[in-house]
Enzyme design. Structure first.
Site, PDB file in Angstrom:
ATOM      1  CG  ASP A  14      -3.692   0.098  -7.870  1.00 51.97           C
ATOM      2  OD1 ASP A  14      -3.554   0.567  -6.709  1.00 51.97           O
ATOM      3  OD2 ASP A  14      -4.964  -0.115  -8.202  1.00 51.97           O
ATOM      4  CG  LEU A  15       0.633   4.232  -9.686  1.00 49.98           C
ATOM      5  CD1 LEU A  15       0.055   5.266 -10.508  1.00 49.98           C
ATOM      6  CD2 LEU A  15       2.002   4.260  -9.211  1.00 49.98           C
TER       7      LEU A  15
END
Length: 134
Positions: A14-15
């Site tokens: 994810d980020l």
């Protein structure tokens, strides 16, 4: 116990640069499919015969993150086997440390979606490895 290795790719994160939580479910699904294949269970043949395994329940604990480039292993152990259900304990492990663990209940279903008995040959293959803790 069955062990299946997985490399963490950028697309799995994810980020924040850690494995996106839903991807652990994909990892353990792949490991279950490989476990069945290695036991000689032909899921495509079962499907042609009108039977499938479907996840009925997942109890999951996220303990520590995996990150891009990690090499992890999914360990799968048979916990319980009944006439129509398989219960597995699965864990994602990196360097001996458990990152994620789940207890997964699979139900054998007929084409109608109703519960069905696991074929005797399949049950024998599943039980051949023994139950967790035995």
């Amino acid at each position: 116990m069955h062990r299946f290795a997985i490399r963490i790719y950028y697309e799995d994160t994810d980020l924040a640069g850690i494995v996106y939580y839903a991807n652990y479910l994909k990892f353990i699904e792949r490991a279950r499919s490989e476990w069945l294949r290695e036991l000689g269970v032909d899921q495509a043949a079962l499907q042609r015969a009108g039977l499938v395994f479907a996840v009925r329940r997942v109890e999951a604990d996220y303990l520590s993150p995996a990150r891009f480039e990690d090499l992890v292993a999914v360990e799968s152990r048979l916990h319980a086997l009944s006439p129509a259900r398989i219960v597995l304990d699965q864990a994602v492990i990196r360097d001996g440390r458990t990152l994620f663990q789940a207890r997964v209940t699979l139900a054998c279903l007929a084409a109608s979606g109703r519960p069905a008995r696991i074929p005797a040959e399949v049950a024998a293959r599943l039980g051949a490895g023994g139950l967790a803790g035995n």
